[in-house]
Design an enzyme around this catalytic site. Sequence first.
Site, PDB file in Angstrom:
ATOM      1  N   PRO A 197      18.256  -0.742  47.330  1.00 60.91           N
ATOM      2  CA  PRO A 197      18.651  -1.830  46.446  1.00 60.91           C
ATOM      3  C   PRO A 197      17.966  -3.163  46.739  1.00 60.91           C
ATOM      4  O   PRO A 197      17.740  -3.514  47.894  1.00 60.91           O
ATOM      5  CB  PRO A 197      20.168  -1.956  46.678  1.00 60.91           C
ATOM      6  CG  PRO A 197      20.435  -1.263  47.963  1.00 60.91           C
ATOM      7  CD  PRO A 197      19.394  -0.189  48.073  1.00 60.91           C
ATOM      8  N   ASN A 198      17.659  -3.834  45.648  1.00 61.27           N
ATOM      9  CA  ASN A 198      17.089  -5.186  45.645  1.00 61.27           C
ATOM     10  C   ASN A 198      15.619  -5.244  46.044  1.00 61.27           C
ATOM     11  O   ASN A 198      15.013  -6.317  45.976  1.00 61.27           O
ATOM     12  CB  ASN A 198      17.915  -6.144  46.539  1.00 61.27           C
ATOM     13  CG  ASN A 198      19.353  -6.236  46.062  1.00 61.27           C
ATOM     14  OD1 ASN A 198      19.601  -6.524  44.903  1.00 61.27           O
ATOM     15  ND2 ASN A 198      20.310  -5.948  46.937  1.00 61.27           N
ATOM     16  N   HIS A 219      11.367  -1.006  57.343  1.00 63.38           N
ATOM     17  CA  HIS A 219      11.952  -2.266  56.882  1.00 63.38           C
ATOM     18  C   HIS A 219      10.870  -3.325  56.883  1.00 63.38           C
ATOM     19  O   HIS A 219      10.091  -3.417  57.846  1.00 63.38           O
ATOM     20  CB  HIS A 219      13.104  -2.718  57.789  1.00 63.38           C
ATOM     21  CG  HIS A 219      14.219  -1.733  57.798  1.00 63.38           C
ATOM     22  ND1 HIS A 219      15.113  -1.624  56.761  1.00 63.38           N
ATOM     23  CD2 HIS A 219      14.544  -0.787  58.693  1.00 63.38           C
ATOM     24  CE1 HIS A 219      15.954  -0.646  57.034  1.00 63.38           C
ATOM     25  NE2 HIS A 219      15.634  -0.113  58.194  1.00 63.38           N
ATOM     26  N   TYR A 237      10.986 -11.811  52.866  1.00 63.09           N
ATOM     27  CA  TYR A 237      10.359 -10.584  52.354  1.00 63.09           C
ATOM     28  C   TYR A 237       8.970 -10.805  51.772  1.00 63.09           C
ATOM     29  O   TYR A 237       8.322  -9.842  51.357  1.00 63.09           O
ATOM     30  CB  TYR A 237      11.267  -9.950  51.299  1.00 63.09           C
ATOM     31  CG  TYR A 237      12.624  -9.575  51.868  1.00 63.09           C
ATOM     32  CD1 TYR A 237      12.729  -8.587  52.847  1.00 63.09           C
ATOM     33  CD2 TYR A 237      13.784 -10.223  51.461  1.00 63.09           C
ATOM     34  CE1 TYR A 237      13.963  -8.252  53.388  1.00 63.09           C
ATOM     35  CE2 TYR A 237      15.022  -9.890  51.994  1.00 63.09           C
ATOM     36  CZ  TYR A 237      15.106  -8.912  52.955  1.00 63.09           C
ATOM     37  OH  TYR A 237      16.323  -8.576  53.500  1.00 63.09           O
ATOM     38  N   ARG A 240      13.216 -12.457  45.618  1.00 64.86           N
ATOM     39  CA  ARG A 240      14.300 -12.562  46.607  1.00 64.86           C
ATOM     40  C   ARG A 240      13.776 -13.087  47.941  1.00 64.86           C
ATOM     41  O   ARG A 240      12.780 -12.579  48.462  1.00 64.86           O
ATOM     42  CB  ARG A 240      15.003 -11.208  46.780  1.00 64.86           C
ATOM     43  CG  ARG A 240      14.218 -10.201  47.578  1.00 64.86           C
ATOM     44  CD  ARG A 240      14.894  -8.864  47.773  1.00 64.86           C
ATOM     45  NE  ARG A 240      16.023  -8.900  48.642  1.00 64.86           N
ATOM     46  CZ  ARG A 240      16.384  -7.888  49.447  1.00 64.86           C
ATOM     47  NH1 ARG A 240      15.671  -6.775  49.468  1.00 64.86           N
ATOM     48  NH2 ARG A 240      17.434  -7.986  50.190  1.00 64.86           N
ATOM     49  N   ASN A 293      13.080   3.190  52.971  1.00 60.67           N
ATOM     50  CA  ASN A 293      13.628   1.859  53.262  1.00 60.67           C
ATOM     51  C   ASN A 293      14.938   1.794  52.487  1.00 60.67           C
ATOM     52  O   ASN A 293      14.936   1.496  51.291  1.00 60.67           O
ATOM     53  CB  ASN A 293      12.666   0.754  52.811  1.00 60.67           C
ATOM     54  CG  ASN A 293      13.234  -0.626  53.126  1.00 60.67           C
ATOM     55  OD1 ASN A 293      14.415  -0.776  53.483  1.00 60.67           O
ATOM     56  ND2 ASN A 293      12.406  -1.653  52.994  1.00 60.67           N
ATOM     57  N   ARG A 352      17.604 -10.147  63.096  1.00 56.42           N
ATOM     58  CA  ARG A 352      18.381 -10.834  62.061  1.00 56.42           C
ATOM     59  C   ARG A 352      19.880 -10.778  62.390  1.00 56.42           C
ATOM     60  O   ARG A 352      20.239 -10.621  63.546  1.00 56.42           O
ATOM     61  CB  ARG A 352      18.031 -10.224  60.685  1.00 56.42           C
ATOM     62  CG  ARG A 352      16.543 -10.398  60.336  1.00 56.42           C
ATOM     63  CD  ARG A 352      16.199  -9.846  58.974  1.00 56.42           C
ATOM     64  NE  ARG A 352      16.941 -10.527  57.918  1.00 56.42           N
ATOM     65  CZ  ARG A 352      17.006 -10.085  56.645  1.00 56.42           C
ATOM     66  NH1 ARG A 352      16.360  -8.969  56.319  1.00 56.42           N
ATOM     67  NH2 ARG A 352      17.701 -10.746  55.754  1.00 56.42           N
ATOM     68  N   GLU A 378      11.800   5.658  58.874  1.00 56.09           N
ATOM     69  CA  GLU A 378      12.489   4.492  58.303  1.00 56.09           C
ATOM     70  C   GLU A 378      11.553   3.288  58.334  1.00 56.09           C
ATOM     71  O   GLU A 378      10.861   3.076  59.331  1.00 56.09           O
ATOM     72  CB  GLU A 378      13.720   4.223  59.174  1.00 56.09           C
ATOM     73  CG  GLU A 378      14.526   3.013  58.810  1.00 56.09           C
ATOM     74  CD  GLU A 378      15.630   2.728  59.851  1.00 56.09           C
ATOM     75  OE1 GLU A 378      15.496   3.161  61.031  1.00 56.09           O
ATOM     76  OE2 GLU A 378      16.604   2.079  59.487  1.00 56.09           O
ATOM     77  N   ALA A 382      19.851  -2.516  51.984  1.00 52.69           N
ATOM     78  CA  ALA A 382      21.198  -2.820  52.503  1.00 52.69           C
ATOM     79  C   ALA A 382      21.984  -1.562  52.861  1.00 52.69           C
ATOM     80  O   ALA A 382      22.857  -1.598  53.744  1.00 52.69           O
ATOM     81  CB  ALA A 382      21.970  -3.638  51.478  1.00 52.69           C
TER      82      ALA A 382
HETATM   83  C1  DQA Z   1      15.412  -4.523  54.441  1.00 53.42           C
HETATM   84  C2  DQA Z   1      16.358  -5.111  55.483  1.00 53.42           C
HETATM   85  C3  DQA Z   1      17.803  -4.933  55.040  1.00 53.42           C
HETATM   86  O1  DQA Z   1      18.679  -5.491  56.013  1.00 53.42           O
HETATM   87  C4  DQA Z   1      18.042  -5.641  53.727  1.00 53.42           C
HETATM   88  O2  DQA Z   1      19.364  -5.416  53.276  1.00 53.42           O
HETATM   89  C5  DQA Z   1      17.060  -5.274  52.688  1.00 53.42           C
HETATM   90  C6  DQA Z   1      15.651  -5.082  53.063  1.00 53.42           C
HETATM   91  C7  DQA Z   1      13.943  -4.784  54.803  1.00 53.42           C
HETATM   92  O3  DQA Z   1      13.082  -4.140  54.213  1.00 53.42           O
HETATM   93  O4  DQA Z   1      13.657  -5.658  55.627  1.00 53.42           O
HETATM   94  O5  DQA Z   1      17.372  -5.229  51.510  1.00 53.42           O
HETATM   95  O6  DQA Z   1      15.586  -3.115  54.430  1.00 53.42           O
END
Ligand code: DQA
Length: 186
Positions: free
Chosen positions: A54-55, A144, A67, A62, A118, A151, A142, A121
Amino acid sequence: MSNNGVSALVKAETALLPKVSCRRRDADGTPQADGGTPTSHPTTMKNILVLNGPNLNMLGIREPNIYGKQDYPTLVAFIQDAAAKLGLAVDVRQSNHEGVLVDWIQEALGKFDCIVINPAAYTHTSVAILDALKAVALPAVEVHLSDISAREPFRHISYAGMACRKTFAGHGFDGYRLALEYLTTL
Ligand code: DQA
């Protein structure tokens, strides 16, 4: 994208996970029954499912300080280019819905050799995604964009990561390339 001084985290390979190879495929796409033996002259491409949670579709808009300023289509193009250079086939997908991600992981069985994920959240909340990764038991990595370990404390827990062989966090877009490169070594 820039990591803006955020330190990079690479999780050590999970000792408890079995060291199986990505399954190789016959010419018709059927996974080889014995799992296949990696050779220096592979006749088939590894097929990698890349999942984004998501997002991540809001990249560029964002929190660009975290990011970066590049948008999601640019990330997809980056992943596709990295895969092509590594001789991998990729299918890159994004969903804002946990159940859709679970469905895609389940459907990967028999269609893909490995997963790059990835979970965004859902990393920090989703036992369902962890269980799906464990259920299909495909080699998974995984990724990120940010360094989740640097963080907020709630981002330090990764459920999905418990089913992954490696984590690349804090490398921006390049984390996906590193994940794909790692999968070529299996
Ligand atoms: C994320 C890190 C997560 O904590 C966050 O909720 C994201 C992006 C990253 O790519 O750094 O949406 O996965």
